[in-house]
Every structure is written in C-alpha cells, then in structure tokens.
Design a protein around this motif. Sequence first.
Motif, PDB file in Angstrom:
ATOM      1  N   HIS A 297      -2.995   5.291  -6.101  1.00 21.31           N
ATOM      2  CA  HIS A 297      -2.143   4.117  -5.899  1.00 21.31           C
ATOM      3  C   HIS A 297      -1.882   3.510  -7.269  1.00 21.31           C
ATOM      4  O   HIS A 297      -2.824   3.375  -8.067  1.00 21.31           O
ATOM      5  CB  HIS A 297      -2.827   3.096  -4.982  1.00 21.31           C
TER       6      HIS A 297
ATOM      7  N   ARG B 252       5.947  10.289  -5.464  1.00 20.58           N
ATOM      8  CA  ARG B 252       5.999   9.427  -4.281  1.00 20.58           C
ATOM      9  C   ARG B 252       6.582  10.257  -3.140  1.00 20.58           C
ATOM     10  O   ARG B 252       7.621  10.901  -3.310  1.00 20.58           O
ATOM     11  CB  ARG B 252       6.886   8.209  -4.562  1.00 20.58           C
TER      12      ARG B 252
ATOM     13  N   ARG C  51       0.829  -1.214   0.000  1.00 18.98           N
ATOM     14  CA  ARG C  51       0.000   0.000   0.000  1.00 18.98           C
ATOM     15  C   ARG C  51       0.857   1.255   0.000  1.00 18.98           C
ATOM     16  O   ARG C  51       0.600   2.203  -0.732  1.00 18.98           O
ATOM     17  CB  ARG C  51      -0.870   0.041   1.259  1.00 18.98           C
TER      18      ARG C  51
ATOM     19  N   ARG D  60       1.869   4.231  -3.251  1.00 20.84           N
ATOM     20  CA  ARG D  60       1.094   5.460  -3.081  1.00 20.84           C
ATOM     21  C   ARG D  60       1.741   6.636  -3.828  1.00 20.84           C
ATOM     22  O   ARG D  60       2.955   6.795  -3.797  1.00 20.84           O
ATOM     23  CB  ARG D  60       1.052   5.764  -1.575  1.00 20.84           C
TER      24      ARG D  60
ATOM     25  N   ASP E 245       7.500   7.388   1.687  1.00 25.98           N
ATOM     26  CA  ASP E 245       6.909   6.183   1.089  1.00 25.98           C
ATOM     27  C   ASP E 245       7.919   5.433   0.214  1.00 25.98           C
ATOM     28  O   ASP E 245       7.581   4.445  -0.444  1.00 25.98           O
ATOM     29  CB  ASP E 245       5.671   6.553   0.236  1.00 25.98           C
TER      30      ASP E 245
END
Length: 249
Positions: free
Chosen positions: A151, A172, A136, A140, A176
């Motif tokens: 996503h 991004r 996840r 992202r 992340d």
Amino acid sequence: MQPPPVVRRTWRLVLLGPPGVGKGTQAQLLSNALGACPLSTGDIFRAARSYQSAPGSAMAVAQERMDHGELVPDDLVLGLVVERQPCLRCRGGFTLDGFPRTLRQAVSLDGMLETHRLRLDAVISYELSEEELTERLSGRRMCRRCHAVFHVVKRPPARAGVCDHCGDVLERQRDDEPRAVKARLDAYMEATLEVEEHYAKQNLVVSIAATGEPMVIIAHTLDALAARTLPSEENHSPAPRGLAPSNAG
Ligand code: AMP
C-alpha cells in the motif's frame, strides 16, 4: 497477538463485507485457524486473468465486468460454485469469501446446502467506513510477478513501485482504479445489503468492526464465533490456540 481459543467444531461460514475491508486476509486466517476449506470467487476470476479468454466468452465477459468494478453475472458465478461443490462438503467446513453477493446467489447457496443436508453456522459481516475503504483500495499495489500486495501509504515497498520480494514492478489492479473502486462500492451496497438482510432473517449475521491489525480482527471474529456455540457443544474442550479441529478434511 495469538487468536483466542475456539471451541472444537466444524464451521461453515460466509464472509460478507465491501471490497477493501480485508475479507480475503480474514478468510485465509480463519481457514487456517478453523481448518476450513477457503473458497473465493474473486480469486477464481483473478486467476482466470492469467489465461487468454476467447473474446466474447463467458470468462472474457466476467473479466470485463470485473475491470469496471461491476458484478459478474449470476449464472457464471453460480456455474463456478456448482463446479466446486466438493468444497461445500469438506469435513473441515468452509469459508466463502465474496460469495454470495446477490440475493439470487444466496438463495442458490441455500439450495445447494440443503441438497447436501448442510447448513451455515454464521455469516460474518465485516464493517468499515466508505472513506477508509476507498483509501485502502486506491492505494493498493500488487507485484505483477509474485502478486505480493503493498500500500502506497500503509505498507510502502522499500523502493517506490518495486516489489520487496522479487524486484518486479508493482501495479495498480484495474479494479482498484478510483472509478472502478466507486463502482465496486456502489455495486456492493446495491446487491449485498439484500444478502445481509436475507441472512439476518435467519439470525446468522455476526457483525465485526474491521478496524486495526488483521490479528486483532481475527481475534474478535473467533471470540464472536465461540460466543455463538450451541449449548450442546459447550462441554467440548477448546482447541489449542489457532489450531485446526481434528476433523479437518
Ligand atoms: P472480490 O475479490 O471478492 O472483491 O471480487 C473481485 C471482483 O470479482 C468483484 O468486483 C466482481 O467483479 C467479481 N466477483 C467476485 N465474486 C463475485 C460474485 N459472487 N458475484 C459477482 N461478481 C463477483
């Protein structure tokens, strides 16, 4: 799907859960459903990114820690929360998202609440496997202008790398990046499990499986909260579906 009815009362909640579990979305949905004041320390740090922090300043240190997926020092986090204490006194209650993250923060929160003669009603712990969390987070992408979130697999934009809403570039976030994701999950495991134990001793923890669509998860959460209602509150009429309590302030 509509959230189920909730017994009319004020809720003071802490939301726990690893990064990527969807806490932020649930905090927003819960705050809307319960009429509670939302407070997210992660959002405060992200918002501070738009300002140029002086090199070496506390906020610059916080941002560097955040970029590496590490926790921001307790003193800085606690300073921010102390400044926002009026949120804790909000008549509609509150949802704390991302705070407390360490035992010291949890003990400090206990002290702040005690000063205001308040207490927590529940600590909601959202749970998801490490594999799914990693997928996840690293997939992202956020619009650099309007901050809409996509996503790459689960919610791709119509054109790769371009925001559906404003047409700006999707990026991004530094925290992340795969290395930072691993560090964030490790930091969570190390520090926040202690926090969960602290609240488990007070019989406050409500565990929720964070699988499925956000509306399904909020429905489970509201069900679990309604089930925790004290016997003295059982005679209160339930609020209409998803409606804020009348004392929201
Ligand atoms: P979140 O959006 O809650 O995952 O927070 C993003 C980042 O902000 C975290 O990875 C930490 O670097 C920092 N952060 C947010 N809340 C806290 C907190 N309570 N204690 C320490 N660091 C925090």
